[in-house]
Write an enzyme that holds these catalytic residues in place. Structure first.
Site, mmCIF file in Angstrom:
data_model
loop_
_atom_site.group_PDB
_atom_site.id
_atom_site.type_symbol
_atom_site.label_atom_id
_atom_site.label_comp_id
_atom_site.label_asym_id
_atom_site.label_seq_id
_atom_site.Cartn_x
_atom_site.Cartn_y
_atom_site.Cartn_z
ATOM 1 C CG ASN A 1 -2.085 -0.952 1.063
ATOM 2 O OD1 ASN A 1 -2.009 -1.902 0.273
ATOM 3 N ND2 ASN A 1 -3.152 -0.741 1.789
ATOM 4 C CD GLU A 2 5.950 2.861 3.108
ATOM 5 O OE1 GLU A 2 6.843 3.698 3.325
ATOM 6 O OE2 GLU A 2 5.886 1.762 3.695
#
Length: 430
Positions: free
Chosen positions: A173-174
Site C-alpha cells: 500500500n505504501e
C-alpha cells in the site's frame, strides 16, 4: 483560489467524477463511480472548505499532512486546495519502550492541526495515522502498544476519529499510494495517454519501487507478490510494486555494519570502510544505541565500501524486466536528501539526474571523506548504498533518468495524499 488550486482543480474533479481514461496495462475494467458515494455523508459539508489530517509515522520521524479541500457547490465535487506539512524527529519506533512519550509527539503535532483547521470544522475533520517500516521492524507487542497510545491521543483530540484510524500500513500500500500521489500531482492520471511515471521511495526502514508495466514480460517474470491491482474510480490498475523491509537507508547502515539484530551493544564496536578512519561515536536508531567506527589502521574508500554494501543488496532485490529501458522515475525521501547533501541537486528546486551521477558523486564523497565529514560521516556509506541499490539491486542502467523532488505543485511527494484519497474513496487494493 490559489495558484495551486487552479493547477489541481481540473485533475481532481476528473478523478473524483470518474472521468479517468481506462489506461491500465493489459486491461481496463470499467467501474461505475456514483458521485453520491465519493464522500461519506458526514463529509459532504455545508461550508465551502473542509479538511483531512494524515499522519505518516515513519522510521526516522513523524509527519503531519493537513489537507484543505474546497467544495465549490453542494452538487459538485471537492478539489484539493492546499497542504500544511510539519515533522518531528525521531520516529515513533524510538519510543518502543516508552509509548507515552511517542504519544506526546503526536499530541504536539495535533496542535499544529488545530491552528490550521478552523475550530468550527474540528468535529468534521478525520484524523488518520499510518505507520510504516519503523514499526514493522519492531516486535509486534511493542508496535501495538505505540499504536494504542496514539489512538488514545486521537480520542482526546477534538477531531473526528474514524474506524481503523491508527494502523500499520503494509509495504504494498505504501508503494501504491505514493504512486497515486506522484502521478496525480504530475497530471498523468488524467492524461489521454497511458504514460505514467514510476516512483522510488527510500525511507529509513524500507524502500519501495512502483510503476505501471508497459510489457507483459514484466508481469510474467515478476514474483506474484510484486504485482498488485487496485480500483481507482473508473479503472483497474495493475502495477509492479514491492517494498523491501530492512533495505531502507538507516536499516541498510546497520546491515552494512553487521549490527542489524546484533547483541552485546554495550561493548561491541561496529566498523566499516565506508566511514572516516578516525570516526567513532555512539549512534542511536529505533531506540537502540550502537558504537560505530571507521577502521583506524585499515583502508577506506569507494571500492571497499561498495563491496561491503553489496552484501546487503545481493540476492535480495528483484530486477524488473523493463527498468533497463527508458522509463522515467520520480525518486524522493532519502534519494532526494542525500542528493542535496552531496551537492548533486539544489535543495530548493530538486533536479533531474541520471543513475550514473549518483555513482560519480559517491566515488568523490568516499575518496574525500574528510571534506564531507562535517555534512555527515555516513554520507559515503549512504551514497554508495543508493548507487548499489539502483544499479546492482533494481538493475537500472547508468543513463536511467531520475527526477529528484520533494514537492510537486507545493504538495509533498509521499504516500500521504494517496492515502487521503484512499480514505475518502476506498481504492480496493489487492
Amino acid at each position: 483560489m490559489t495558484v495551486q488550486a487552479l493547477l489541481l482543480t481540473v485533475p481532481l474533479l476528473w478523478m473524483l467524477a470518474g472521468l479517468l481514461p481506462t489506461h491500465a496495462a493489459y486491461y481496463g475494467r470499467e467501474h461505475t463511480a456514483s458521485m453520491d458515494n465519493l464522500l461519506p455523508s458526514r463529509f459532504r459539508p455545508s461550508s465551502l472548505t473542509f479538511y483531512g489530517i494524515m499522519f505518516d509515522a515513519g522510521s526516522t520521524g513523524t509527519r503531519i499532512h493537513v489537507y484543505t479541500f474546497i467544495q465549490k457547490d453542494q452538487a459538485g465535487l471537492p478539489v484539493l486546495d492546499n497542504e500544511m506539512y510539519h515533522a518531528v524527529k525521531p520516529g515513533l519506533s524510538a519510543y518502543a519502550d516508552i509509548p507515552e512519550e511517542g504519544g506526546n509527539t503526536v499530541r504536539q503535532l495535533l496542535k499544529v492541526a488545530k491552528k490550521t483547521v478552523p475550530r468550527s470544522e474540528w468535529k468534521k475533520t478525520p484524523v488518520v495515522l499510518k505507520a510504516t517500516a519503523g514499526l514493522r521492524l519492531l516486535p509486534e507487542h511493542k508496535a501495538r502498544a505505540l499504536l494504542n497510545e496514539v489512538h488514545s491521543v486521537f480520542d482526546e483530540s477534538p477531531f473526528f476519529v474514524p474506524n481503523n484510524s491508527v494502523s500499520l500500513m503494509n509495504g504494498t500500500n505504501e508503494g501504491i499510494l505514493a504512486w497515486v500521489t506522484v502521478n496525480f500531482l504530475t497530471g498523468h492520471l488524467y492524461a489521454k495517454t497511458r504514460k505514467t511515471v514510476g516512483i522510488l521511495d527510500l525511507g529509513g526502514g524500507s524502500t519501495q519501487i512502483t510503476f505501471l508495466p508497459k510489457f507483459k514480460k514484466t508481469v510474467y517474470f515478476a514474483p506474484s507478490d510484486h504485482i498488485a491491482r487496485f480500483d481507482m474510480f473508473n479503472s483497474t490498475y495493475e502495477l509492479y510494486t514491492h517494498s523491501y523491509l530492512g533495505n531502507g537507508l538507516i536499516a541498510a547502515r546497520l546491515a552494512t555494519l553487521g549490527a542489524l539484530g546484533a547483541d552485546g551493544l554495550d561493548w561491541k564496536v561496529f566498523t566499516s570502510s565506508c566511514l572516516p578512519k578516525k570516526f567513532r561515536e555512539d549512534w542511536t536508531f529505533g531506540g537502540l544505541t550502537y558504537k560505530v567506527s571507521g577502521i583506524p589502521d585499515g583502508y577506506a574508500g569507494y571500492k571497499l565500501c561498495y563491496y561491503e554494501v553489496m552484501r546487503v543488496i545481493k540476492g535480495i532485490i528483484h530486477q524488473p524486466y523493463e527498468v533497463k529501458g527508458s522509463s522515467i522515475f520520480y525518486a524522493f525521501s532519502y534519494y532526494y536528501d542525500r542528493a542535496v547533501e552531496s551537492g548533486l541537486i539544489d535543495g530548493s528546486r530538486g533536479g533531474t539526474i541520471e543513475v550514473r551521477d549518483f555513482k560519480k558523486r559517491a566515488k568523490e564523497v568516499c575518496n574525500k571523506m574528510t571534506k564531507y565529514r562535517p555534512i555527515s560521516p555516513f554520507l559515503c556509506m549512504d551514497m554508495t548504498y543508493i548507487t548499489c541499490l539502483l544499479k546492482e539491486g533494481f538493475g537500472f542502467k547508468d543513463n536511467t533518468v531520475l527526477q529528484l523532488t520533494k514537492k510537486i505543485s507545493n504538495a509533498e511527494t509521499s504516500w500521504a495524499l494517496g492515502a487521503m484519497f484512499d480514505y475518502f474513496h476506498h481504492l480496493n487494493i489487492h
